[in-house]
Design an enzyme around this catalytic site. Structure first.
Site, short mmCIF file in Angstrom:
data_model
loop_
_atom_site.label_atom_id
_atom_site.label_comp_id
_atom_site.label_asym_id
_atom_site.label_seq_id
_atom_site.Cartn_x
_atom_site.Cartn_y
_atom_site.Cartn_z
N ILE A 127 15.72 45.97 65.65
CA ILE A 127 16.23 44.60 65.61
C ILE A 127 15.86 43.95 66.94
O ILE A 127 15.57 44.64 67.92
CB ILE A 127 17.76 44.53 65.34
CG1 ILE A 127 18.58 45.22 66.43
CG2 ILE A 127 18.10 45.09 63.97
CD1 ILE A 127 20.10 45.12 66.24
N ASP A 128 15.85 42.63 66.96
CA ASP A 128 15.45 41.90 68.17
C ASP A 128 16.35 42.27 69.35
O ASP A 128 17.52 42.57 69.17
CB ASP A 128 15.54 40.39 67.95
CG ASP A 128 14.59 39.89 66.88
OD1 ASP A 128 13.63 40.61 66.57
OD2 ASP A 128 14.81 38.79 66.37
N ARG A 129 15.78 42.15 70.52
CA ARG A 129 16.52 42.44 71.74
C ARG A 129 17.81 41.62 71.85
O ARG A 129 18.85 42.08 72.28
CB ARG A 129 15.60 42.15 72.92
CG ARG A 129 16.22 42.39 74.27
CD ARG A 129 15.17 42.11 75.32
NE ARG A 129 15.73 42.19 76.65
CZ ARG A 129 15.02 42.04 77.75
NH1 ARG A 129 13.73 41.81 77.65
NH2 ARG A 129 15.59 42.12 78.93
#
Length: 223
Positions: free
Chosen positions: A51-53
């Site tokens: 998942i995105d940072r």
């Protein structure tokens, strides 16, 4: 490791805080997976997905090769249902909608990855369900039916409702609600065949933003 929300012999699911990358690289020396390996001393730990940072919430990590393969196959076949909580700008009018817009990945001059809606892109679908509407924003539960980079964020932008706190997509879209210190996107639920439903409650920063948005709704003059 208080952030482990589920663990068995092959799988560990971690509730990742916003701002931590899932793995090192692209200017980040150390990510969630490296931290897990260091903390547990386990040789074999592999990310099943990412998942995105800036997104918080559930990340699946395999402790065995067989689990990695099984769950990646289920992801590819779209048999694992993921649900995200998102706070979108403005009032989303439809209670439920399927956003069906092809997404294309491209790179900026500095090498940063971005995504846009494009007829040349890959088929991408996200189910949006309105959970609660506020004066300036909407709490949405979003389920991506395809696993594209930045999918929920770009699909929100495509219907005129980018996410609050997103500095990449739709940050120029007007928003008069309380400011967010980060991207308001949280991976809250995983439904994996053969496993119990795994959930991570809304993190405190998003909960307090929702409370502020609710308070604004109550302040509305009753004329």
């Amino acid at each position: 490791l208080s952030r482990v929300v589920y663990e068995d012999e092959g799988l560990v699911v971690v509730n990742k805080p916003s701002g931590i990358a899932v793995h090192g690289g692209s200017g980040v020396a150390y990510g969630l997976i490296e931290g897990m390996r260091a903390a547990t001393g386990k040789k074999y730990l592999e990310l099943i997905h990412r998942i995105d940072r800036d997104t918080s919430g559930l990340v699946m990590i395999s402790k065995k090769r067989s689990t990695l393969k099984t769950l990646q196959d289920l992801l590819r076949e779209h048999k694992i249902q993921k649900t995200y909580a998102a706070i979108a700008k403005g009032q989303v009018s439809l209670d439920q909608q399927l956003i069906n817009q092809p997404l294309l990945r491209y790179e900026l001059a500095n090498g940063e990855r971005r995504v846009c809606v494009s007829k040349d892109g890959k088929e991408s679908k996200t189910q949006w369900k309105v959970e609660e509407r506020f004066m300036h924003a909407t709490l949405v539960y979003a389920s991506p039916l395809s696993g594209r980079t930045h999918q929920i964020r770009v699909h929100g932008l495509s219907i005129g409702h980018p996410l609050v706190g997103d500095d990449k997509y739709g940050h120029e879209t007007a928003y008069r609600g309380p400011k967010a210190r980060r991207l308001c996107l949280h991976a809250m639920k995983l439904e994996i065949p053969g496993y119990p439903v795994i959930e991570a409650p809304l993190p405190e920063d998003m909960q307090s933003l929702v409370a502020q948005l609710r308070a604004q709704k109550a302040d509305k003059p009753t004329s």
